[in-house]
Design a protein around this motif. Structure first.
Motif, PDB file in Angstrom:
ATOM      1  N   LYS A   5       0.822  -1.210   0.000  1.00  0.00           N
ATOM      2  CA  LYS A   5       0.000   0.000   0.000  1.00  0.00           C
ATOM      3  C   LYS A   5       0.856   1.259   0.000  1.00  0.00           C
ATOM      4  O   LYS A   5       0.513   2.258  -0.624  1.00  0.00           O
ATOM      5  CB  LYS A   5      -0.935  -0.008   1.212  1.00  0.00           C
ATOM      6  CG  LYS A   5      -2.050  -1.040   1.127  1.00  0.00           C
ATOM      7  CD  LYS A   5      -2.983  -0.932   2.324  1.00  0.00           C
ATOM      8  CE  LYS A   5      -4.129  -1.944   2.213  1.00  0.00           C
ATOM      9  NZ  LYS A   5      -5.032  -1.874   3.379  1.00  0.00           N
ATOM     10  N   GLU A   6       1.980   1.202   0.713  1.00  0.00           N
ATOM     11  CA  GLU A   6       2.861   2.374   0.758  1.00  0.00           C
ATOM     12  C   GLU A   6       3.465   2.638  -0.617  1.00  0.00           C
ATOM     13  O   GLU A   6       3.577   3.782  -1.057  1.00  0.00           O
ATOM     14  CB  GLU A   6       3.950   2.158   1.800  1.00  0.00           C
ATOM     15  CG  GLU A   6       3.425   2.215   3.237  1.00  0.00           C
ATOM     16  CD  GLU A   6       4.533   1.943   4.241  1.00  0.00           C
ATOM     17  OE1 GLU A   6       5.335   1.015   4.013  1.00  0.00           O
ATOM     18  OE2 GLU A   6       4.584   2.660   5.246  1.00  0.00           O
ATOM     19  N   TYR A   7       3.860   1.561  -1.313  1.00  0.00           N
ATOM     20  CA  TYR A   7       4.399   1.723  -2.658  1.00  0.00           C
ATOM     21  C   TYR A   7       3.335   2.269  -3.606  1.00  0.00           C
ATOM     22  O   TYR A   7       3.609   3.144  -4.438  1.00  0.00           O
ATOM     23  CB  TYR A   7       4.913   0.379  -3.194  1.00  0.00           C
ATOM     24  CG  TYR A   7       6.369   0.133  -2.898  1.00  0.00           C
ATOM     25  CD1 TYR A   7       7.358   0.860  -3.543  1.00  0.00           C
ATOM     26  CD2 TYR A   7       6.752  -0.828  -1.975  1.00  0.00           C
ATOM     27  CE1 TYR A   7       8.691   0.646  -3.276  1.00  0.00           C
ATOM     28  CE2 TYR A   7       8.092  -1.049  -1.694  1.00  0.00           C
ATOM     29  CZ  TYR A   7       9.058  -0.311  -2.349  1.00  0.00           C
ATOM     30  OH  TYR A   7      10.373  -0.522  -2.075  1.00  0.00           O
ATOM     31  N   GLN A   8       2.131   1.760  -3.492  1.00  0.00           N
ATOM     32  CA  GLN A   8       1.054   2.218  -4.363  1.00  0.00           C
ATOM     33  C   GLN A   8       0.759   3.684  -4.115  1.00  0.00           C
ATOM     34  O   GLN A   8       0.492   4.450  -5.044  1.00  0.00           O
ATOM     35  CB  GLN A   8      -0.211   1.378  -4.143  1.00  0.00           C
ATOM     36  CG  GLN A   8      -1.307   1.646  -5.165  1.00  0.00           C
ATOM     37  CD  GLN A   8      -0.865   1.396  -6.594  1.00  0.00           C
ATOM     38  OE1 GLN A   8      -0.253   0.366  -6.881  1.00  0.00           O
ATOM     39  NE2 GLN A   8      -1.147   2.334  -7.491  1.00  0.00           N
ATOM     40  N   ALA A   9       0.825   4.086  -2.838  1.00  0.00           N
ATOM     41  CA  ALA A   9       0.589   5.492  -2.502  1.00  0.00           C
ATOM     42  C   ALA A   9       1.669   6.373  -3.113  1.00  0.00           C
ATOM     43  O   ALA A   9       1.381   7.450  -3.666  1.00  0.00           O
ATOM     44  CB  ALA A   9       0.549   5.665  -0.985  1.00  0.00           C
ATOM     45  N   LEU A  10       2.929   5.927  -3.028  1.00  0.00           N
ATOM     46  CA  LEU A  10       4.023   6.695  -3.623  1.00  0.00           C
ATOM     47  C   LEU A  10       3.902   6.741  -5.140  1.00  0.00           C
ATOM     48  O   LEU A  10       4.168   7.763  -5.769  1.00  0.00           O
ATOM     49  CB  LEU A  10       5.367   6.079  -3.218  1.00  0.00           C
ATOM     50  CG  LEU A  10       5.843   6.379  -1.799  1.00  0.00           C
ATOM     51  CD1 LEU A  10       7.031   5.498  -1.450  1.00  0.00           C
ATOM     52  CD2 LEU A  10       6.199   7.846  -1.649  1.00  0.00           C
TER      53      LEU A  10
END
Length: 383
Positions: A5-10
């Motif tokens: 999720k953090e990668y997708q947010a970035l």
């Protein structure tokens, strides 16, 4: 930073920033003038890498001027077509009398009445055949009139097949039109005996006379001078290095990695914008995720193919602790320069994004990085 999720947010943040960079480009307006048959269309297509002047993207503004513009393209080109100049006495009174009859002058006057910088004519390319015996007085008068309106005018010698003749004409033009911003000899299309030349010089010269902010749109849109794109992108990397130097001293251990990766998204967005890579193509996702993945692995001290982490002293022992500003700066510089190299390969069609897998792209990024890491000053100390 392993959390999906953090990668997708970035990733989403990076795409949003790229989109914002593109939307916020100040439009640039170029007037391309010159007598019929001097090769204006060929010149336009050579600079922007598309058959702009030969397609349906142009619409008639007047009987003699065509506006070349298209959605998502921050350059508007006013191309004079079928221009034939008649001798006119260009004193002040005569100018006022002829202004209503001259399409170019009507366009300039209309643009000058508006207050928005987007509406200005920012530069004029006046094309003259490089094999011409001379420039006519009526052309000199028109060029001087444009200069008097505050428009930088670059005289472009097109079709300069005969080097001796075009050099002679350039010397003459420098004498008779000394207020012109520059005289550039070009051959936009190669002949059987002569390679194309001069287009990159024209782009560099145009960039130099444009005001800040306007020149960003020009760098984005032109495709013939990759070195200009790389130079401007390097300025972005240098700025990002300075920012990540400060972020590296984050007060809370373990918090600096996501902060630094967040700062990376702005750098990636600006560089993507400079190279004019179309974010609407799905392949851009592969690039961004690969960049963020390599970056995340490096600042987390994880091993990478080729042992990249070992090339930065101290990086393998960072773990979840505080990353020094020096290490953060080195990582940012290496990734930024690697991304510039990748964008160069993409726009020069040496890398086909539609035919490369995410793993192959990650391997390519990792293989490019070592040549940039040794370029940092030896006095850089790693904490």
């Amino acid at each position: 930073m392993d959390n999906k999720k953090e990668y997708q947010a970035l990733f989403s943040e990076t795409l949003a920033k790229i989109d914002s960079e593109n939307k916020n480009l100040t439009k640039m307006n170029i007037l391309v003038s010159g007598k019929s048959g001097v090769g204006k269309s060929t010149l336009i297509n050579a600079v922007f890498g598309e058959e702009l002047a030969d397609t349906g993207v142009g619409k008639p503004m007047t009987n003699k001027i065509k506006l070349i513009a298209k959605k998502g393209f921050p350059i508007q080109i006013y191309d004079t077509v079928g221009l034939e100049l008649k001798a006119t006495k260009f004193d002040v009174k005569s100018i006022l009398k002829v202004i209503s009859k001259n399409d170019i002058k009507k366009l300039i006057q209309k643009k000058q009445k508006t207050k928005g910088v987007d509406d200005d004519i920012h530069v004029a390319w006046y094309a003259i055949s490089g094999n011409s015996a001379r420039i006519e007085k009526v052309e000199i008068d028109l060029i001087n009139w444009l200069i008097n309106q505050g428009i930088p005018v670059i005289l472009v010698l097109t079709k300069s097949f005969d080097q001796t003749e075009s050099k002679r004409l350039k010397r003459e033009l420098l004498d008779v039109v000394p207020r012109a911003s520059a005289v550039v000899r070009t051959l936009a299309k190669p002949s059987d005996t002569t390679d194309a030349f001069g287009v990159e010089e024209l782009i560099e010269t145009t960039f130099d006379v444009l005001p800040d902010g306007i020149n960003t749109a020009f760098v984005h849109s032109q495709s013939a001078c990759i070195e200009l794109k790389k130079r401007e992108a390097q300025k972005v990397v240098t700025s990002s290095m300075a920012k990540n130097f400060g972020i590296g001293f984050a007060p809370l251990p373990g918090m600096d990695a996501p902060l630094m990766m967040g700062a990376q998204t702005a750098m990636i967005a600006k560089i993507t914008n400079i190279f004019g890579v179309d974010v609407r193509k799905k392949q851009i996702e592969t690039i961004i995720l690969s960049m963020l993945g390599v970056y995340g692995a490096m600042i987390a001290g994880k091993s990478l193919a080729g042992g990249i982490a070992k090339l930065v002293p101290g990086i393998g022992t960072i773990g979840g602790g505080l990353i020094s500003g020096s290490v953060g700066m080195v990582i940012t510089g290496a990734l930024g320069r690697t991304y510039i190299e990748l964008m160069t390969l993409v726009v020069t069609k040496k890398v086909d994004l539609s035919a490369i897998t995410p793993n192959e792209l990650t391997d390519l990024l990792v293989s490019l990085m070592p040549k940039f890491l040794p370029n940092f000053p030896k006095q850089l100390k790693m904490k």
